[in-house]
Design a protein around this motif. Structure first.
Motif, PDB file in Angstrom:
ATOM      1  N   ASN A   3       1.505   7.193   1.648  1.00  0.00           N
ATOM      2  CA  ASN A   3       2.958   7.107   1.625  1.00  0.00           C
ATOM      3  C   ASN A   3       3.451   5.841   2.297  1.00  0.00           C
ATOM      4  N   ASP A   4       2.532   4.927   2.619  1.00  0.00           N
ATOM      5  CA  ASP A   4       2.930   3.685   3.265  1.00  0.00           C
ATOM      6  C   ASP A   4       3.815   2.860   2.337  1.00  0.00           C
ATOM      7  N   VAL A  12      -1.100  -5.762   2.242  1.00  0.00           N
ATOM      8  CA  VAL A  12      -0.764  -5.463   0.851  1.00  0.00           C
ATOM      9  C   VAL A  12      -1.731  -6.208  -0.065  1.00  0.00           C
ATOM     10  N   GLU A  13      -2.209  -5.515  -1.091  1.00  0.00           N
ATOM     11  CA  GLU A  13      -2.966  -6.182  -2.154  1.00  0.00           C
ATOM     12  C   GLU A  13      -2.232  -5.924  -3.453  1.00  0.00           C
ATOM     13  N   ALA A  53       9.442  -5.470  -0.560  1.00  0.00           N
ATOM     14  CA  ALA A  53       9.760  -4.662   0.627  1.00  0.00           C
ATOM     15  C   ALA A  53      10.210  -3.266   0.217  1.00  0.00           C
ATOM     16  N   GLY A  54       9.629  -2.262   0.860  1.00  0.00           N
ATOM     17  CA  GLY A  54      10.002  -0.877   0.604  1.00  0.00           C
ATOM     18  C   GLY A  54       9.247  -0.229  -0.551  1.00  0.00           C
ATOM     19  N   ARG A  55       8.436  -1.003  -1.246  1.00  0.00           N
ATOM     20  CA  ARG A  55       7.664  -0.452  -2.371  1.00  0.00           C
ATOM     21  C   ARG A  55       6.375   0.167  -1.842  1.00  0.00           C
ATOM     22  N   VAL A 142      -1.405  -0.575   0.111  1.00  0.00           N
ATOM     23  CA  VAL A 142      -0.453  -0.752   1.214  1.00  0.00           C
ATOM     24  C   VAL A 142      -0.997   0.064   2.378  1.00  0.00           C
ATOM     25  N   ARG A 143      -1.257  -0.603   3.498  1.00  0.00           N
ATOM     26  CA  ARG A 143      -1.765   0.091   4.681  1.00  0.00           C
ATOM     27  C   ARG A 143      -1.423  -0.728   5.915  1.00  0.00           C
TER      28      ARG A 143
END
Length: 170
Positions: A3-4, A12-13, A53-55, A142-143
């Motif tokens: 849920n990150d 981010v990749e 951002a926020g995705r 995303v982590r």
């Protein structure tokens, strides 16, 4: 699936494609995931970074970009056609990049855009000049970033050279 969401200090990749809005042609594609730490280094233009951002992981987003706003309008004085015998053999293939220098020592990249039996045409405009494109981003990971990743702006180990090939930094 986590849920990150993408925010500062998240690793981010992503992969992306740059698609011509009119023709639908894929102009550039990055298939090997590009990794970075959000808020530490901007690997893409600010307008694209703000859309990320926020995705979340698994999201795919389309960001329309008017390349005239980034690269300016096409400059036809940067399109040069010369007789083929005046052009060295290694520059007679479409897609070949040529670094040119003017009499003030300033350099500019040109691309061979056309070759026929008699002439070679090179173009110093950015290949995206005058186009409207859609930047299609596929968010793979995303982590939380590690301290080392934050320090390096991404994974510290060497990956592929993303500046080789046809990567267009937008």
């Amino acid at each position: 699936m986590t849920n990150d969401v993408i925010q500062e200090n998240k690793y981010v990749e992503l992969t992306y494609q740059v698609v011509d809005r009119k023709s639908g042609e894929v102009l550039t594609a990055v298939e090997y995931p590009l990794g970075y730490v959000h808020g530490v280094n901007e690997i893409l233009s600010p307008s694209v970074m703000s859309e990320l951002a926020g995705r979340s992981e698994g999201d795919t987003i389309d960001v329309p970009i008017d390349c005239n706003a980034i690269y300016g309008p096409r400059d036809e004085t940067l399109v040069i056609t010369d007789r083929i015998e005046n052009v060295p053999e290694e520059y007679r293939e479409v897609g070949t990049a040529i670094l040119m220098e003017n009499d003030r020592g300033e350099t500019k990249n040109f691309l061979v855009t056309r070759v026929d039996e008699k002439t070679v045409t090179i173009d110093g405009n950015n290949p995206l000049c005058g186009r409207e494109v859609i930047f299609k981003l596929d968010i793979r990971t995303v982590r939380d970033a590690t301290e080392e990743e934050i320090e390096h702006g991404g994974k510290p180990e060497a990956g592929p050279d993303i500046n080789s090939g046809r990567v267009v930094p937008i």
